[in-house]
Design a protein around this motif. Structure first.
Motif, PDB file in Angstrom:
ATOM      1  N   VAL A  45       0.835  -1.203   0.000  1.00  0.00           N
ATOM      2  CA  VAL A  45       0.000   0.000   0.000  1.00  0.00           C
ATOM      3  C   VAL A  45       0.870   1.253   0.000  1.00  0.00           C
ATOM      4  O   VAL A  45       1.840   1.337   0.757  1.00  0.00           O
ATOM      5  CB  VAL A  45      -0.956  -0.007   1.228  1.00  0.00           C
ATOM      6  N   SER A  46       0.539   2.209  -0.862  1.00  0.00           N
ATOM      7  CA  SER A  46       1.243   3.496  -0.918  1.00  0.00           C
ATOM      8  C   SER A  46       0.231   4.640  -0.950  1.00  0.00           C
ATOM      9  O   SER A  46      -0.729   4.587  -1.713  1.00  0.00           O
ATOM     10  CB  SER A  46       2.106   3.594  -2.188  1.00  0.00           C
ATOM     11  N   PHE A  47       0.455   5.634  -0.103  1.00  0.00           N
ATOM     12  CA  PHE A  47      -0.329   6.876  -0.197  1.00  0.00           C
ATOM     13  C   PHE A  47       0.370   7.956   0.623  1.00  0.00           C
ATOM     14  O   PHE A  47       1.246   7.654   1.441  1.00  0.00           O
ATOM     15  CB  PHE A  47      -1.789   6.695   0.264  1.00  0.00           C
ATOM     16  N   ALA A  48      -0.007   9.204   0.367  1.00  0.00           N
ATOM     17  CA  ALA A  48       0.563  10.322   1.117  1.00  0.00           C
ATOM     18  C   ALA A  48      -0.583  11.207   1.602  1.00  0.00           C
ATOM     19  O   ALA A  48      -1.617  11.306   0.949  1.00  0.00           O
ATOM     20  CB  ALA A  48       1.514  11.117   0.243  1.00  0.00           C
ATOM     21  N   VAL A  49      -0.396  11.810   2.766  1.00  0.00           N
ATOM     22  CA  VAL A  49      -1.390  12.724   3.325  1.00  0.00           C
ATOM     23  C   VAL A  49      -0.698  14.051   3.621  1.00  0.00           C
ATOM     24  O   VAL A  49       0.343  14.079   4.275  1.00  0.00           O
ATOM     25  CB  VAL A  49      -2.027  12.143   4.602  1.00  0.00           C
ATOM     26  N   ALA A  50      -1.280  15.144   3.123  1.00  0.00           N
ATOM     27  CA  ALA A  50      -0.675  16.471   3.299  1.00  0.00           C
ATOM     28  C   ALA A  50      -0.963  16.997   4.699  1.00  0.00           C
ATOM     29  O   ALA A  50      -1.966  16.616   5.313  1.00  0.00           O
ATOM     30  CB  ALA A  50      -1.245  17.429   2.257  1.00  0.00           C
ATOM     31  N   PRO A  51      -0.088  17.892   5.206  1.00  0.00           N
ATOM     32  CA  PRO A  51      -0.333  18.471   6.530  1.00  0.00           C
ATOM     33  C   PRO A  51      -1.706  19.148   6.587  1.00  0.00           C
ATOM     34  O   PRO A  51      -2.101  19.841   5.648  1.00  0.00           O
ATOM     35  CB  PRO A  51       0.779  19.519   6.666  1.00  0.00           C
ATOM     36  N   GLY A  52      -2.440  18.884   7.666  1.00  0.00           N
ATOM     37  CA  GLY A  52      -3.744  19.509   7.866  1.00  0.00           C
ATOM     38  C   GLY A  52      -4.900  18.813   7.161  1.00  0.00           C
ATOM     39  O   GLY A  52      -6.049  19.186   7.324  1.00  0.00           O
ATOM     40  N   GLU A  53      -4.583  17.770   6.391  1.00  0.00           N
ATOM     41  CA  GLU A  53      -5.633  17.065   5.677  1.00  0.00           C
ATOM     42  C   GLU A  53      -6.365  16.080   6.589  1.00  0.00           C
ATOM     43  O   GLU A  53      -5.764  15.516   7.500  1.00  0.00           O
ATOM     44  CB  GLU A  53      -4.996  16.250   4.538  1.00  0.00           C
ATOM     45  N   VAL A  54      -7.669  15.859   6.319  1.00  0.00           N
ATOM     46  CA  VAL A  54      -8.414  14.772   6.956  1.00  0.00           C
ATOM     47  C   VAL A  54      -8.527  13.666   5.922  1.00  0.00           C
ATOM     48  O   VAL A  54      -9.199  13.824   4.901  1.00  0.00           O
ATOM     49  CB  VAL A  54      -9.828  15.223   7.399  1.00  0.00           C
ATOM     50  N   PHE A  55      -7.814  12.555   6.173  1.00  0.00           N
ATOM     51  CA  PHE A  55      -7.767  11.442   5.217  1.00  0.00           C
ATOM     52  C   PHE A  55      -8.544  10.262   5.788  1.00  0.00           C
ATOM     53  O   PHE A  55      -8.274   9.815   6.907  1.00  0.00           O
ATOM     54  CB  PHE A  55      -6.311  11.044   4.958  1.00  0.00           C
ATOM     55  N   GLY A  56      -9.510   9.776   5.050  1.00  0.00           N
ATOM     56  CA  GLY A  56     -10.343   8.664   5.525  1.00  0.00           C
ATOM     57  C   GLY A  56      -9.950   7.362   4.867  1.00  0.00           C
ATOM     58  O   GLY A  56      -9.790   7.301   3.656  1.00  0.00           O
ATOM     59  N   LEU A  57      -9.785   6.319   5.689  1.00  0.00           N
ATOM     60  CA  LEU A  57      -9.542   4.981   5.151  1.00  0.00           C
ATOM     61  C   LEU A  57     -10.845   4.200   5.221  1.00  0.00           C
ATOM     62  O   LEU A  57     -11.413   4.018   6.302  1.00  0.00           O
ATOM     63  CB  LEU A  57      -8.492   4.236   5.987  1.00  0.00           C
ATOM     64  N   GLN A  90     -12.893  18.503  12.920  1.00  0.00           N
ATOM     65  CA  GLN A  90     -12.642  19.484  11.867  1.00  0.00           C
ATOM     66  C   GLN A  90     -12.115  20.791  12.449  1.00  0.00           C
ATOM     67  O   GLN A  90     -11.218  21.405  11.886  1.00  0.00           O
ATOM     68  CB  GLN A  90     -13.903  19.704  11.037  1.00  0.00           C
ATOM     69  N   ALA A  91     -12.647  21.172  13.604  1.00  0.00           N
ATOM     70  CA  ALA A  91     -12.174  22.392  14.267  1.00  0.00           C
ATOM     71  C   ALA A  91     -10.683  22.256  14.581  1.00  0.00           C
ATOM     72  O   ALA A  91      -9.905  23.196  14.432  1.00  0.00           O
ATOM     73  CB  ALA A  91     -12.966  22.632  15.553  1.00  0.00           C
ATOM     74  N   GLU A 147     -17.938  11.039   3.183  1.00  0.00           N
ATOM     75  CA  GLU A 147     -18.243  11.982   2.117  1.00  0.00           C
ATOM     76  C   GLU A 147     -18.258  13.414   2.647  1.00  0.00           C
ATOM     77  O   GLU A 147     -17.732  14.325   2.052  1.00  0.00           O
ATOM     78  CB  GLU A 147     -19.614  11.617   1.533  1.00  0.00           C
ATOM     79  N   ARG A 148     -18.864  13.563   3.810  1.00  0.00           N
ATOM     80  CA  ARG A 148     -19.066  14.904   4.338  1.00  0.00           C
ATOM     81  C   ARG A 148     -17.824  15.475   5.042  1.00  0.00           C
ATOM     82  O   ARG A 148     -17.576  16.669   4.992  1.00  0.00           O
ATOM     83  CB  ARG A 148     -20.253  14.875   5.313  1.00  0.00           C
ATOM     84  N   HIS A 149     -17.057  14.618   5.702  1.00  0.00           N
ATOM     85  CA  HIS A 149     -16.035  15.159   6.608  1.00  0.00           C
ATOM     86  C   HIS A 149     -14.582  14.927   6.203  1.00  0.00           C
ATOM     87  O   HIS A 149     -13.685  15.472   6.822  1.00  0.00           O
ATOM     88  CB  HIS A 149     -16.245  14.605   8.017  1.00  0.00           C
ATOM     89  N   CYS A 150     -14.337  14.076   5.202  1.00  0.00           N
ATOM     90  CA  CYS A 150     -12.939  13.819   4.832  1.00  0.00           C
ATOM     91  C   CYS A 150     -12.561  14.616   3.586  1.00  0.00           C
ATOM     92  O   CYS A 150     -13.358  14.757   2.663  1.00  0.00           O
ATOM     93  CB  CYS A 150     -12.725  12.330   4.563  1.00  0.00           C
ATOM     94  N   ASP A 151     -11.329  15.139   3.580  1.00  0.00           N
ATOM     95  CA  ASP A 151     -10.848  15.849   2.392  1.00  0.00           C
ATOM     96  C   ASP A 151     -10.545  14.853   1.281  1.00  0.00           C
ATOM     97  O   ASP A 151     -10.845  15.086   0.127  1.00  0.00           O
ATOM     98  CB  ASP A 151      -9.559  16.630   2.713  1.00  0.00           C
ATOM     99  N   ARG A 152      -9.922  13.741   1.673  1.00  0.00           N
ATOM    100  CA  ARG A 152      -9.606  12.693   0.704  1.00  0.00           C
ATOM    101  C   ARG A 152      -9.837  11.334   1.331  1.00  0.00           C
ATOM    102  O   ARG A 152      -9.789  11.183   2.554  1.00  0.00           O
ATOM    103  CB  ARG A 152      -8.157  12.811   0.226  1.00  0.00           C
ATOM    104  N   LEU A 153     -10.032  10.352   0.462  1.00  0.00           N
ATOM    105  CA  LEU A 153     -10.319   8.997   0.934  1.00  0.00           C
ATOM    106  C   LEU A 153      -9.407   7.998   0.241  1.00  0.00           C
ATOM    107  O   LEU A 153      -9.013   8.210  -0.905  1.00  0.00           O
ATOM    108  CB  LEU A 153     -11.767   8.632   0.584  1.00  0.00           C
ATOM    109  N   GLN A 167      -8.297   6.047  -4.569  1.00  0.00           N
ATOM    110  CA  GLN A 167      -8.123   7.179  -3.659  1.00  0.00           C
ATOM    111  C   GLN A 167      -8.439   8.492  -4.348  1.00  0.00           C
ATOM    112  O   GLN A 167      -8.357   8.592  -5.567  1.00  0.00           O
ATOM    113  CB  GLN A 167      -6.713   7.221  -3.052  1.00  0.00           C
ATOM    114  N   GLY A 168      -8.847   9.482  -3.567  1.00  0.00           N
ATOM    115  CA  GLY A 168      -9.185  10.794  -4.103  1.00  0.00           C
ATOM    116  C   GLY A 168     -10.181  11.509  -3.220  1.00  0.00           C
ATOM    117  O   GLY A 168     -10.635  10.955  -2.217  1.00  0.00           O
ATOM    118  N   ALA A 169     -10.511  12.745  -3.590  1.00  0.00           N
ATOM    119  CA  ALA A 169     -11.530  13.492  -2.858  1.00  0.00           C
ATOM    120  C   ALA A 169     -12.882  12.823  -3.109  1.00  0.00           C
ATOM    121  O   ALA A 169     -13.092  12.258  -4.182  1.00  0.00           O
ATOM    122  CB  ALA A 169     -11.558  14.933  -3.331  1.00  0.00           C
ATOM    123  N   PRO A 170     -13.794  12.878  -2.125  1.00  0.00           N
ATOM    124  CA  PRO A 170     -15.082  12.213  -2.292  1.00  0.00           C
ATOM    125  C   PRO A 170     -15.777  12.566  -3.617  1.00  0.00           C
ATOM    126  O   PRO A 170     -16.192  11.663  -4.355  1.00  0.00           O
ATOM    127  CB  PRO A 170     -15.893  12.692  -1.084  1.00  0.00           C
TER     128      PRO A 170
END
Ligand SMILES: Nc1ncnc2c1ncn2[C@@H]1O[C@H](COP(=O)(O)OP(=O)(O)OP(=O)(O)O)[C@@H](O)[C@H]1O
Ligand SMILES: [Mg+2]
Length: 274
Positions: A28-40, A184-185, A205-211, A222-225
């Motif tokens: 498995v390979s993926f990257a998450v940017a600082p401040g992002e909410v990433f959902g698995l 999120q806050a 869908e509602r709360h993650c920037d990317r999944l 993977q990608g934004a909802p």
């Protein structure tokens, strides 16, 4: 040095985890940017918790590389641990202590310097809106309050990256909404990077920037909802899930009630808190 600028907060590169014959994570390979909410996302047994256990240094990877806040999970475990907060699938607070005592305890064991402890606790109490329940024994708190207490505990060391494994399982819609709103806050206020697992597509869908969708140990999408929905020419994330895993979400048990792992987890909670 921690990650800065364009460096990802999380970098997973060709990660493989084997338990004997079983390949739980298969490259498995993926990257998450600082401040992002990433959902698995992914069916039961897909490998989500295993990935989190590697990233939190609880489990050594069989192959591949993972960097958390710029630190290598294999070689710089201590630095990784100092940079993260982890809220596991099962409830982890002590029911015989008050909410305040639980926080104080966590502050001590996570090595928050004594003179900063009070201020950090105040901050975590505000962020998770715990003030009205500080003097109550943890075993008398509702599931949503408990989750917020756990998140507050995990914030005391001001983590760069926060890992949450099914944080809203067993919560009613109001409590779920509250937990997500607080998370999120946190992203907005402190720039905390969040990696979260969930079986609830609507939340993802509602709360993650990317999944990232994990199926049988592989990252299958993977990608934004909105991007995922558009890419597959469908209307909902559920349909994306069905398309990429080959199974409708109902058949892999997204119902919170009745899932054996949750029932087990909740029983553990009941035993601990009772
Ligand atoms: N310590 C272990 N020893 C042997 N097998 C394990 C171990 N931990 C996990 N597994 C197996 O690895 C696979 C992935 O499990 P994992 O807990 O990561 O799935 P998950 O995606 O988190 O599932 P869920 O949605 O049910 O929480 C499963 O087949 C599981 O049985
Ligand atoms: Mg899991």
């Amino acid at each position: 040095m921690s990650a800065s600028g364009a460096d990802p907060a999380l970098l997973v590169d060709g990660l493989v985890v084997r338990f004997g014959q079983l390949e739980a994570v298969g490259g498995v390979s993926f990257a998450v940017a600082p401040g992002e909410v990433f959902g698995l996302l992914g069916p039961n047994g897909a490998g989500k918790t295993t990935i989190i256990r590697v990233l939190t240094t609880l489990l050594a990877p069989t192959e591949g590389r993972a960097l958390v806040a710029g630190f290598d999970v294999r070689k710089e475990g201590l630095a990784v641990r100092a940079s993260i907060g982890y809220i596991p699938q099962a409830i982890s607070v002590d029911g015989a202590l008050t909410a305040y005592e639980n926080l104080d305890f966590y502050g001590r064991v996570t090595g928050v310097p004594r003179r900063e402890r009070r201020e950090r606790m105040t901050e975590a109490i505000e962020t998770m809106e715990l003030a009205p329940m500080l003097d109550r024994l943890a075993r008398t708190l509702s599931g949503g309050m408990l989750r917020r207490l756990e998140i507050a505990s995990a914030l005391l060391n001001r983590p760069e990256v926060l890992f949450l494994d099914e944080p809203t399982v067993g919560l009613d819609p109001t409590a779920r909404g509250m937990v997500w709103e607080r998370l999120q806050a946190l992203g907005v206020q402190a720039g905390t990077t969040i990696l979260v697992t969930t079986h609830v597509m609507e939340e993802a869908e509602r709360h993650c920037d990317r999944l990232g969708v994990i199926d049988r140990g592989r990252l299958v999408e993977q990608g934004a909802p909105a991007e995922l929905v558009a890419r597959h020419g469908v209307e909902t994330l559920e349909e994306v899930f069905t398309t990429v895993t080959g199974r409708p979400i109902g058949e892999q048990g997204n119902e919170d009630e009745g899932r054996l792992s949750d029932v087990r987890a909740q029983r553990r909670v009941a035993r601990r808190l009772g």
